[in-house]
Design an enzyme around this catalytic site. Structure first.
Site, short mmCIF file in Angstrom:
data_model
loop_
_atom_site.label_atom_id
_atom_site.label_comp_id
_atom_site.label_asym_id
_atom_site.label_seq_id
_atom_site.Cartn_x
_atom_site.Cartn_y
_atom_site.Cartn_z
N GLY A 90 0.85 -1.21 0.00
CA GLY A 90 0.00 0.00 0.00
C GLY A 90 0.87 1.24 0.00
N GLY A 92 2.64 3.70 1.45
CA GLY A 92 3.12 3.90 2.82
C GLY A 92 3.64 5.30 3.04
NE ARG A 93 8.84 6.41 0.15
CZ ARG A 93 10.10 6.69 -0.10
NH1 ARG A 93 10.69 7.65 0.55
NH2 ARG A 93 10.76 6.00 -0.99
CG ASP A 125 10.17 8.23 7.96
OD1 ASP A 125 9.82 7.78 6.85
OD2 ASP A 125 11.23 8.86 8.13
N GLY A 126 6.85 7.37 6.65
CA GLY A 126 5.98 8.05 5.68
C GLY A 126 6.66 9.20 4.97
NE ARG A 176 4.68 8.49 -7.54
CZ ARG A 176 5.19 7.28 -7.34
NH1 ARG A 176 6.36 6.96 -7.83
NH2 ARG A 176 4.51 6.39 -6.66
NE ARG A 183 1.20 1.43 -6.80
CZ ARG A 183 2.35 2.06 -6.61
NH1 ARG A 183 3.46 1.39 -6.67
NH2 ARG A 183 2.37 3.33 -6.34
CG ASP A 251 5.42 -3.50 -4.98
OD1 ASP A 251 5.95 -4.61 -5.18
OD2 ASP A 251 6.02 -2.56 -4.44
CG ASP A 261 6.87 3.06 -7.16
OD1 ASP A 261 6.29 4.15 -7.34
OD2 ASP A 261 6.47 2.22 -6.35
P1 AMP Z 1 9.22 1.00 -2.92
O1 AMP Z 1 10.42 0.11 -2.73
O2 AMP Z 1 9.56 2.48 -2.94
O3 AMP Z 1 8.39 0.60 -4.08
O4 AMP Z 1 8.35 0.86 -1.61
C1 AMP Z 1 7.87 -0.39 -1.15
C2 AMP Z 1 6.84 -0.17 -0.08
O5 AMP Z 1 7.44 0.46 1.06
C3 AMP Z 1 5.68 0.70 -0.50
O6 AMP Z 1 4.53 0.17 0.12
C4 AMP Z 1 6.04 2.03 0.08
O7 AMP Z 1 4.90 2.84 0.31
C5 AMP Z 1 6.71 1.64 1.39
N1 AMP Z 1 7.66 2.65 1.89
C6 AMP Z 1 8.84 3.02 1.37
N2 AMP Z 1 9.42 3.98 2.11
C7 AMP Z 1 8.59 4.25 3.15
C8 AMP Z 1 8.61 5.14 4.27
N3 AMP Z 1 9.64 5.96 4.48
N4 AMP Z 1 7.57 5.11 5.12
C9 AMP Z 1 6.53 4.29 4.92
N5 AMP Z 1 6.45 3.42 3.89
C10 AMP Z 1 7.45 3.39 3.01
MG MG Z 2 6.81 1.00 -4.98
#
Ligand code: AMP
Ligand code: MG
Length: 486
Positions: A90, A92-93, A125-126, A176, A183, A251, A261
């Site tokens: 989901g 997450g940030r 930390d989002g 963005r 996805r 994802d 991403d």
């Molecule tokens: P990504 O590798 O950027 O595609 O991220 C994989 C997952 O980790 C996704 O669900 C992101 O929303 C979550 N995510 C990445 N960085 C953070 C963060 N700093 N805080 C919360 N969720 C994160």
């Molecule tokens: Mg991602």
């Protein structure tokens, strides 16, 4: 629908989907936002007033402090196979604040990345750090200029907060823009955790948004087939440009066929088919040469997530149609890659032996550690030298074969030059240049980045001004590594 003063014309159709597919979000204010960079050309194409990008209203919006009229901020739910392991994820940030309708009537998601904790943040930390957000900005804009479908970057703001990574770093938010953020993992989530009705709503929504011509009892198979074709085209373009996405988890594969991403991605300097830039991809799952194969693996997961919707068709028939569409993906990607390579070599038609000619060149580049982009510039303009190949006897043999093949076509030197100039970029976002721009930005100097972006805006110009940016990294530069989730 009203325009705001800046030109926002937002709506959120995703919010009309079953509420089980997302979480509504509130503003998660940051103390002292400051604009770092804004994309005036993109703003204009979205119907925004480019002069208003640094207005207080825009700044509040890019910071996620206040949302324009018509927005309905939400975090999308999705799951995904990360390095082969199925996980609930989901946004997450990131929060989707809405969809902008452009003056041409097109619809684009507007998303804030780094906008704070959501119900899907898990232990994160989002937030996002300035460097990675600027990196995404530069690389995505360069991809767009190269003609590769991608999410775009509208703005980056500093939040005024420090966030803890390996060191304490300045927090930032990237705005963005993408055709959508649906996805493969969005479908995996709905298929595994939600009802068939919810999955169907998602699929129907996706068809309406991205493939409005698809109708009839076979529509979900057709959704799969056309998604696979878009991926074939996208991944062929990555291969041709020497782009390594680095984290092609399900994802991170958009149904729209855009690159999304940007984490541990990078462009090849010297050609290495096993190139991996991600610090966590020890097994090379997402290496350059594996991208077409992994694209197929991800698509197979997409097909599985559509199974519950295929009950109108006899099972055997459904399976064989999906299988056929997957095979078509494999053959299309290869065909598009080969025709793209022919064009890079200034060849206009197909002939037996072309694939061998291409493979032999790549094998020489691999062996001699030749620079990928510059080898094709070298072939385009015979005056430019690729030092690793220029005096190599095996390359000279290859070159005579190549010239003989080119002569068969009887095209003029001018025609060949035009084709090759338009298929072989002068500049790509070279890692050492991107790092230099990020280094300066960390000191508050954004000019190096602005200049680099300017150079990357017309990659096929082959201008004088671009020449210094064509240089590969100095030989002493250690192997490039990038990190995701930062
Ligand atoms: P990504 O590798 O950027 O595609 O991220 C994989 C997952 O980790 C996704 O669900 C992101 O929303 C979550 N995510 C990445 N960085 C953070 C963060 N700093 N805080 C919360 N969720 C994160
Ligand atoms: Mg991602």
């Amino acid at each position: 629908m009203n325009h705001t003063e800046s030109g926002w014309k937002l709506h959120n159709s995703y919010a009309g989907l079953p509420k089980t597919l997302y979480a509504p979000m509130e503003a998660n204010p940051v103390p002292s936002p400051e604009l770092v960079i804004a994309n005036r050309a993109l703003a204009k194409s979205l119907g925004l007033d480019p002069q208003q990008l640094d207005s207080p209203e825009s700044l509040q919006m890019f910071a996620g402090n206040q949302f324009p009229e018509g927005s309905f901020p939400l975090a999308q739910a999705y799951a995904g196979h990360q390095f082969g392991q199925f996980t609930m994820l989901g946004d997450g940030r990131a929060i989707l604040i809405g969809e902008q309708q452009t003056p041409d009537g097109e619809i684009f998601d507007v998303q804030l990345k780094g906008a704070g904790i959501t119900p899907f943040s898990r232990s994160g930390d989002g937030r996002a750090a300035l460097g990675p957000m600027l990196r995404e900005y530069m690389i995505s804009e360069s991809m767009h200029a190269l003609g590769i479908p991608t999410s775009r970057s509208l703005a980056v703001v500093l939040t005024g907060e420090k966030i803890q990574r390996y060191f304490a770093e300045p927090g930032a938010i990237l705005t963005r823009v993408a055709s959508s953020h649906i996805r493969v993992g969005t479908f995996q989530f709905a298929a595994k955790y939600r009802s068939t009705e919810d999955l169907k709503a998602l699929a129907d929504y996706t068809i309406k948004r991205h493939f409005p011509d698809i109708t009839g009892p076979d529509r979900y198979i057709e959704l799969f087939r056309q998604t696979a074709q878009r991926q074939a085209s996208l991944i062929a373009k990555w291969q041709l440009a020497g782009f390594v996405h680095g984290v092609m988890n399900t994802d991170n594969m958009a149904i729209s066929g855009e690159t999304i991403d940007y984490g541990p991605c990078a462009f090849l300097d010297r050609f290495d088919e096993s190139a991996v830039f991600s610090s966590i991809d020890a097994g090379g799952r997402y290496a350059y040469r594996n991208q077409p194969l992994i694209g197929g693996w991800n698509l197979a997961r997409f097909a599985e997530s559509l199974f519950p919707l295929l009950n109108e068709i006899p099972e055997k028939q459904a399976l064989s149609s999906l299988q056929g569409a997957l095979e078509e993906y494999i053959s299309s990607e290869k065909r598009l890659y080969l025709s793209g390579m022919r064009e890079k070599l200034g060849l206009f038609t197909e002939a037996p032996g072309d694939e061998q000619l291409i493979d032999d060149l790549l094998a020489l580049m691999q062996e001699k550690q030749a620079d990928y982009t510059n080898t094709f510039r070298f072939l385009t303009f015979e005056a430019v030298e690729e030092p690793q190949l220029a005096n190599d006897p095996a390359f000279k043999d290859w070159h005579s074969r190549y010239k003989a093949r080119q002569q068969q076509e009887g095209r003029s030197a001018q025609e060949i030059l035009e084709l090759m100039k338009n298929r072989n970029p002068a500049v790509i976002p070279r890692n050492h240049r991107v790092e230099a721009a990020l280094g300066a930005a960390a000191q508050g100097d954004y000019e190096v980045m602005e200049k680099l972006l300017d150079i990357l805006r017309n990659p096929y110009a082959h201008s004088e001004e671009q020449l210094p940016y064509t240089a590969p990294p100095p030989p002493s530069t250690p192997p490039y590594q990038t990190y995701c989730g930062t």
